[in-house]
Design a protein around this motif. Structure first.
Motif, short mmCIF file in Angstrom:
data_model
loop_
_atom_site.label_atom_id
_atom_site.label_comp_id
_atom_site.label_asym_id
_atom_site.label_seq_id
_atom_site.Cartn_x
_atom_site.Cartn_y
_atom_site.Cartn_z
N PRO A 28 -2.31 -0.56 -18.82
CA PRO A 28 -1.00 -0.52 -18.15
C PRO A 28 -0.29 0.82 -18.32
N ASP A 29 -0.53 1.50 -19.41
CA ASP A 29 0.12 2.79 -19.66
C ASP A 29 -0.40 3.89 -18.74
N GLU A 30 -1.49 3.64 -18.02
CA GLU A 30 -2.06 4.65 -17.12
C GLU A 30 -1.81 4.33 -15.64
N ALA A 31 -1.15 3.22 -15.34
CA ALA A 31 -0.93 2.80 -13.95
C ALA A 31 -0.14 3.85 -13.17
N GLU A 32 0.92 4.35 -13.77
CA GLU A 32 1.73 5.35 -13.07
C GLU A 32 0.90 6.58 -12.73
N HIS A 33 0.12 7.05 -13.68
CA HIS A 33 -0.70 8.25 -13.44
C HIS A 33 -1.71 8.01 -12.32
N GLU A 34 -2.32 6.81 -12.31
CA GLU A 34 -3.27 6.46 -11.26
C GLU A 34 -2.60 6.50 -9.88
N LEU A 35 -1.45 5.84 -9.76
CA LEU A 35 -0.74 5.79 -8.47
C LEU A 35 -0.31 7.19 -8.02
N ARG A 36 0.22 7.97 -8.94
CA ARG A 36 0.66 9.33 -8.60
C ARG A 36 -0.51 10.22 -8.20
N THR A 37 -1.67 9.99 -8.79
CA THR A 37 -2.87 10.76 -8.42
C THR A 37 -3.23 10.50 -6.97
N ILE A 38 -3.21 9.24 -6.57
CA ILE A 38 -3.56 8.87 -5.19
C ILE A 38 -2.57 9.49 -4.20
N VAL A 39 -1.28 9.33 -4.47
CA VAL A 39 -0.25 9.81 -3.55
C VAL A 39 -0.19 11.34 -3.52
N ALA A 40 -0.36 11.98 -4.67
CA ALA A 40 -0.30 13.45 -4.73
C ALA A 40 -1.41 14.09 -3.90
N LYS A 41 -2.53 13.41 -3.77
CA LYS A 41 -3.66 13.93 -2.99
C LYS A 41 -3.55 13.59 -1.51
N GLY A 42 -2.46 12.90 -1.12
CA GLY A 42 -2.24 12.61 0.30
C GLY A 42 -2.59 11.20 0.72
N GLY A 43 -2.83 10.31 -0.24
CA GLY A 43 -3.20 8.94 0.09
C GLY A 43 -2.04 7.98 0.02
N THR A 44 -2.30 6.79 0.48
CA THR A 44 -1.36 5.68 0.40
C THR A 44 -2.07 4.52 -0.29
N VAL A 45 -1.40 3.95 -1.29
CA VAL A 45 -1.91 2.71 -1.88
C VAL A 45 -1.52 1.66 -0.86
N CYS A 46 -2.45 1.34 -0.01
CA CYS A 46 -2.19 0.60 1.21
C CYS A 46 -2.18 -0.91 0.98
N CYS A 47 -1.03 -1.47 1.01
CA CYS A 47 -0.85 -2.91 1.08
C CYS A 47 -1.18 -3.70 -0.16
N ASN A 48 -2.11 -3.26 -1.02
CA ASN A 48 -2.44 -4.22 -2.06
C ASN A 48 -3.01 -3.63 -3.34
N VAL A 49 -2.91 -4.44 -4.34
CA VAL A 49 -3.70 -4.34 -5.56
C VAL A 49 -4.24 -5.74 -5.75
N THR A 50 -5.52 -5.85 -6.03
CA THR A 50 -6.15 -7.16 -6.14
C THR A 50 -6.90 -7.26 -7.46
N ILE A 51 -6.83 -8.44 -8.07
CA ILE A 51 -7.64 -8.73 -9.26
C ILE A 51 -8.39 -10.02 -9.02
N GLU A 52 -9.44 -10.22 -9.79
CA GLU A 52 -10.17 -11.48 -9.79
C GLU A 52 -9.81 -12.20 -11.08
N HIS A 53 -9.19 -13.36 -10.95
CA HIS A 53 -8.74 -14.15 -12.09
C HIS A 53 -9.70 -15.32 -12.31
N ASP A 54 -10.00 -15.62 -13.56
CA ASP A 54 -10.95 -16.70 -13.88
C ASP A 54 -10.51 -18.05 -13.34
N VAL A 55 -9.22 -18.32 -13.30
CA VAL A 55 -8.71 -19.62 -12.86
C VAL A 55 -8.27 -19.58 -11.40
N TYR A 56 -7.50 -18.55 -11.02
CA TYR A 56 -6.89 -18.52 -9.69
C TYR A 56 -7.72 -17.83 -8.62
N GLY A 57 -8.79 -17.17 -8.99
CA GLY A 57 -9.57 -16.42 -8.01
C GLY A 57 -8.89 -15.10 -7.71
#
Length: 183
Positions: free
Chosen positions: A90-119
């Motif tokens: 979690p402490d690296e989430a901001e750096h990850e997002l800023r890396t994507i945007v700084a290079k000209g990208g968009t974190v488009c619409c989603n972040v997805t995880i696979e959960h053992d119970v909820y899918g």
């Protein structure tokens, strides 16, 4: 003396229909997402009414998404999209997002995880500027919210959008360099 005015069901329906048309008009003209509170103020109704209207519009196949910044219409793009699997704490989430945007990208619409119970669990983001990231992180902090990836050991996917393949390649290269790509 108080006077009450009673509206017929037809009048209420007409007002709701007009309000939903107004919401679509506002969203189509907006350059940034609009919050439920903003739409409620413009339409002179409660935020909960707007939530219901948005649900109804989605049921009518309107492409409205909810982001941390508010509601927006999902617009068709001509860019390149790529689903990327990432892993970090979690402490690296901001750096990850800023890396994507700084290079000209968009974190488009989603972040997805696979959960053992909820899918599959998905959160809508749509972050394309540093200011978007600032607002998102501020809301996360104010609400004491945890990143979705905290439920999956840090593994998650992002749908990233870039204007060209070359820009996408630079984003992926930067994410690799920073150690964010899950292998």
């Amino acid at each position: 003396m108080l006077r009450y005015t009673y509206k017929t069901e037809k009048e209420i329906h007409m007002n709701a229909s007009k309000r939903r048309l107004r919401i679509m008009e506002l969203l189509s003209r907006a350059n940034a997402p609009l919050t439920g509170s903003t739409l409620a103020a413009v339409c002179h109704v409660t935020r909960q009414i707007i939530v219901g209207d948005i649900a109804r519009l989605r049921a009518e196949n309107k492409s409205i998404i909810a982001t941390p910044q508010g509601y927006r219409l999902l617009k068709t793009t001509t860019g390149i999209k790529r689903l990327v699997v990432c892993k970090h704490g979690p402490d690296e989430a901001e750096h990850e997002l800023r890396t994507i945007v700084a290079k000209g990208g968009t974190v488009c619409c989603n972040v997805t995880i696979e959960h053992d119970v909820y899918g599959s669990l998905e959160g809508n983001l749509h972050l394309s500027t540093q200011k978007d990231i600032d607002r998102y992180l501020k809301r996360m902090k104010e609400n004491h919210a945890a990143f979705l990836s905290s439920m999956s050991g840090g593994i998650h996917t992002h749908l990233i959008e870039a204007p060209t393949r070359a820009v996408m390649d630079e984003i992926i290269k930067a994410l690799h360099k920073e150690g964010f790509i899950y292998t």
